[in-house]
Design a protein around this motif. Sequence first.
Motif, PDB file in Angstrom:
ATOM      1  N   GLY A  90      34.353  42.993  44.906  1.00 37.41           N
ATOM      2  CA  GLY A  90      35.543  43.746  45.317  1.00 37.41           C
ATOM      3  C   GLY A  90      36.749  42.586  45.226  1.00 37.41           C
ATOM      4  N   VAL A  91      37.811  43.164  45.822  1.00 43.37           N
ATOM      5  CA  VAL A  91      38.907  42.161  46.118  1.00 43.37           C
ATOM      6  C   VAL A  91      39.103  41.810  47.577  1.00 43.37           C
ATOM      7  N   ASP A  92      39.615  40.881  47.640  1.00 38.92           N
ATOM      8  CA  ASP A  92      39.893  40.289  49.278  1.00 38.92           C
ATOM      9  C   ASP A  92      41.537  39.760  49.310  1.00 38.92           C
ATOM     10  N   GLU A  93      42.531  40.107  48.322  1.00 40.34           N
ATOM     11  CA  GLU A  93      43.547  39.968  48.476  1.00 40.34           C
ATOM     12  C   GLU A  93      44.604  40.971  47.814  1.00 40.34           C
ATOM     13  N   LEU A  94      45.554  41.540  48.213  1.00 40.21           N
ATOM     14  CA  LEU A  94      46.390  42.416  47.889  1.00 40.21           C
ATOM     15  C   LEU A  94      47.809  41.800  48.048  1.00 40.21           C
ATOM     16  N   ALA A  95      48.643  42.083  46.895  1.00 45.85           N
ATOM     17  CA  ALA A  95      49.842  41.681  47.150  1.00 45.85           C
ATOM     18  C   ALA A  95      50.885  42.631  46.322  1.00 45.85           C
ATOM     19  N   ASP A 118      37.454  47.887  53.628  1.00 47.27           N
ATOM     20  CA  ASP A 118      36.282  48.578  52.868  1.00 47.27           C
ATOM     21  C   ASP A 118      34.811  48.156  52.965  1.00 47.27           C
ATOM     22  N   GLY A 119      34.125  48.630  53.485  1.00 47.09           N
ATOM     23  CA  GLY A 119      32.561  48.236  53.573  1.00 47.09           C
ATOM     24  C   GLY A 119      32.363  47.565  54.896  1.00 47.09           C
ATOM     25  N   ASP A 149      31.710  41.208  50.448  1.00 51.78           N
ATOM     26  CA  ASP A 149      31.676  41.497  49.078  1.00 51.78           C
ATOM     27  C   ASP A 149      32.808  42.343  48.583  1.00 51.78           C
ATOM     28  N   GLY A 150      33.944  42.167  49.487  1.00 55.76           N
ATOM     29  CA  GLY A 150      35.422  42.501  49.350  1.00 55.76           C
ATOM     30  C   GLY A 150      35.465  44.269  48.942  1.00 55.76           C
ATOM     31  N   ALA A 151      36.779  44.637  48.873  1.00 56.21           N
ATOM     32  CA  ALA A 151      36.904  46.077  48.956  1.00 56.21           C
ATOM     33  C   ALA A 151      36.937  46.642  47.544  1.00 56.21           C
ATOM     34  N   ARG A 152      36.270  47.961  47.453  1.00 56.29           N
ATOM     35  CA  ARG A 152      36.023  48.606  46.155  1.00 56.29           C
ATOM     36  C   ARG A 152      36.356  50.097  46.656  1.00 56.29           C
ATOM     37  N   ILE A 183      43.258  40.153  44.048  1.00 63.86           N
ATOM     38  CA  ILE A 183      42.538  39.101  43.945  1.00 63.86           C
ATOM     39  C   ILE A 183      41.109  39.170  44.187  1.00 63.86           C
ATOM     40  N   LEU A 184      39.947  39.040  43.125  1.00 67.72           N
ATOM     41  CA  LEU A 184      38.909  39.337  43.616  1.00 67.72           C
ATOM     42  C   LEU A 184      38.185  38.185  44.446  1.00 67.72           C
ATOM     43  N   ILE A 185      37.068  38.577  45.009  1.00 63.01           N
ATOM     44  CA  ILE A 185      36.488  37.324  45.744  1.00 63.01           C
ATOM     45  C   ILE A 185      36.070  36.249  45.007  1.00 63.01           C
TER      46      ILE A 185
END
Length: 240
Positions: A90-95, A118-119, A149-152, A183-185
Motif C-alpha cells: 500500500g501507500v504510506d505518503e500522500l500529497a 487503513d489497516g 503494509d501501507g494503506a489500500r 508513494i508506495l511503501i
Amino acid sequence: MTALHSSAVTDGDGDGDGDDNGRRRELRVATLVAACCLALVAVAFVPAPVGAGDNIASFWFNPEDTEAAAGDTLELELVASTHGDLVGDGVDELAATLEYNSEIFTVTAIEHERMLADGDSAVEIHEHEEIDEDSGAVTIEQEREPSGDGARTTGPMATVTFEVASDAPSGNETIEITDAEAILISDYPQGTFDRDAHVQIDGSAAAGASDADGVPGFTGIAALGVLAALALAAVVKRRD
C-alpha cells in the motif's frame, strides 16, 4: 484427342523433383506458423514484471459539484483512493496541491483525516500543510508511521474549509487538484488521476451593482449612437 492425366507434377525430367520442392515449401510454412504460435503463447503466459507505478491512485472532491453564495463557507472533502501495487504493497505518503481563485476563496481551516491509517488504527499520521494566499494554493502532505503494509483503501484525506468572498460575483469557479502524489511503501510513486471541484457562485447584490456602475442608460445611448452612425454612413454611400 484424348486428354492426358497425371497424378504427379514433374519438373520435366520425370524424376519427381517438383513434389519434393512443394513438400519442402509446405514444411517451411508449417514451421513458421508453429514458431509464431509458440511466441504468442510465451508472451501471453510469461508474467510481466511488476512496475513501480502499477495501478493508479485517484484524488477527487466530495462533493465535486456544489453551490455557494457570496459570504458563505464551503467544506470540501479531499478523497484519496488506492489499491496498492500488484504485490499488495500500500501507500504510506500522500500529497496534493489545491489551486483556486484567491479573489473568490480563502482557506480558513484544514482538518486532516486518517485515510492513511487503513489497516492499523494505531499508526501515527504526520501532517503538514502550507497555504499561499496570494497565489491561491494550499499544499497538503501526510506520512504514515510505521509504514507497515501501507494503506489500500478509499477515504477522505482531508477536509478543507473555504470562505467565499462577500463581494464575489455570480459565476462558475473551479478548485483544481495539482501535483497529487501517492508513494508506495517501497518508495516508488504510483500514477495518479484527479478530478476538480466546480462551484456555482450566487453573487452578492453589491457585486452586481458594482458591475453596472456608470452613467444610467449610457450603454443604451452608446448603442443608439453606433446605429445612427451606421445609418448615416449607409446614406452617404448611396449618395456617392
